[in-house]
Design a protein around this motif. Sequence first.
Motif, PDB file in Angstrom:
ATOM      1  N   LEU A 217      -2.018   0.407  -4.668  1.00  0.00           N
ATOM      2  CA  LEU A 217      -2.652  -1.008  -4.410  1.00  0.00           C
ATOM      3  C   LEU A 217      -1.942  -1.917  -4.700  1.00  0.00           C
ATOM      4  N   ALA A 218      -0.880  -3.244  -3.899  1.00  0.00           N
ATOM      5  CA  ALA A 218      -0.621  -4.120  -5.349  1.00  0.00           C
ATOM      6  C   ALA A 218      -0.847  -6.086  -4.029  1.00  0.00           C
TER       7      ALA A 218
ATOM      8  N   ALA B 146      -1.301  -5.313  -9.808  1.00  0.00           N
ATOM      9  CA  ALA B 146      -1.461  -4.073  -8.456  1.00  0.00           C
ATOM     10  C   ALA B 146      -2.244  -2.561  -9.490  1.00  0.00           C
ATOM     11  N   ALA B 147      -2.302  -2.065  -8.826  1.00  0.00           N
ATOM     12  CA  ALA B 147      -3.375  -0.741  -9.450  1.00  0.00           C
ATOM     13  C   ALA B 147      -2.941   0.532  -8.808  1.00  0.00           C
ATOM     14  N   SER B 148      -2.981   1.151  -9.978  1.00  0.00           N
ATOM     15  CA  SER B 148      -1.942   2.499  -9.445  1.00  0.00           C
ATOM     16  C   SER B 148      -3.281   3.797  -9.608  1.00  0.00           C
TER      17      SER B 148
ATOM     18  N   VAL C 294       0.938  -0.848  -0.132  1.00  0.00           N
ATOM     19  CA  VAL C 294      -0.288   0.127  -0.510  1.00  0.00           C
ATOM     20  C   VAL C 294       1.076   1.503   0.161  1.00  0.00           C
ATOM     21  N   GLY C 295       0.455   2.122  -0.629  1.00  0.00           N
ATOM     22  CA  GLY C 295       1.664   3.161  -1.384  1.00  0.00           C
ATOM     23  C   GLY C 295       1.028   4.312  -1.678  1.00  0.00           C
ATOM     24  N   GLY C 296       1.545   5.178  -0.604  1.00  0.00           N
ATOM     25  CA  GLY C 296       0.672   7.370  -1.663  1.00  0.00           C
ATOM     26  C   GLY C 296       1.853   8.540  -2.062  1.00  0.00           C
ATOM     27  N   THR C 297       1.475   9.090  -2.267  1.00  0.00           N
ATOM     28  CA  THR C 297       2.735  10.372  -2.337  1.00  0.00           C
ATOM     29  C   THR C 297       1.763  11.451  -2.308  1.00  0.00           C
TER      30      THR C 297
END
Length: 364
Positions: free
Chosen positions: A204-205, A214-216, A165-168
């Motif tokens: 989210l991957a 994966a999806a971004s 899980v990630g974000g910027t």
Amino acid sequence: MRMKWSAAVLLATATGLAYGQSSVMLYGIIDTGISYYNHATANGGTFVGMASLTGRLPSRWGLRGTEDLGGGFKTFFVLENGFQPGNGTLNYGGRLFGIQSNVGISSDYGSITLGRQLGMSMYALMNADVIGPSIHSLSVFDSYLPNARSDNAIGYLGKFHGFTVGGTYSFGRDAAGPAGPGATNCPGQVPGNMLACRQYTALLAYDSTSFGVAASYDVQRGGTGATPPLNRSAYTDTHNIVDGYVVLGLTKVGFGWIRNNLAVATHLQTDIFFAGATYYATPALIFDAQGVRYLQRGGDGKKDATSTLLIGRASYLLSKRTMVYTSVGYMFNSAQAANAVAAGGTVGVGMNQLGVMAGLQQKF
């Protein structure tokens, strides 16, 4: 008494710093070669010369450091520079550390990063795109993909039992002047305008030993004075990526879809579909192949331009650090399309194009 306590605190602090586990690593890649492609001009001229933007991978060098703070916490920094080995100039808009320049803290709950850093579009493509940011690759259709980074950003990335899980969030995504696809002169952080040059990305991957998906989601806003067409804060450029991969013995198969919506004065939508495979013939001999389909639509919803790119690549490891390779690409352009087969290349409108490169790469 106060002096004794002060001395004790200083001694304890110094001792902690002296015995804290820390490391700094210097690393890099130098990758270049000779490139050829035909139909480089409207009258059918050819190009032969050094590859300008990238080879199998963009050339770079960097410094990476970590320090163990105890209790499962670590601090880290990354300074990573991109350059052109043919003439020594800097890539990524002329930045000294254009690939990454950040500091952060990590734990079992993930990492928080401050500074110039990779966006989640980059992470989404890492495993599914078997060709990567090579001279013949997805980047010839969308120059943002190998440059998916943000200035002035705060980021989070966490991995939990196979899930990522990630974000910027960037307060001003591009502080460098307009010098190539890695810079659009949109510094942002303007008092009174909370939208100017903002950017936010999310990921989210899931990855296992045999497959992954994966999806971004990636939104860039424009700003006054930035390189057109994103020269107003109301304008946006949105990338959505959905992709995946499967590992079958010695073969890895990757596939995906990338949609880009450019919401400016005239709306533009593009779609990229890709599928490819990597085969490890031996530990030293690697074959890659990929097919890419590009569709461009204007505001009327009709197909304005289409292109199809076929890529083949063979790589041979002379050692753990040194590789030789050759890459071949062929671009089929529709009558309205002018997508070059090589990153940084040119092509006449409606012309098909053959591109070949032979290169040498060394890591350190």
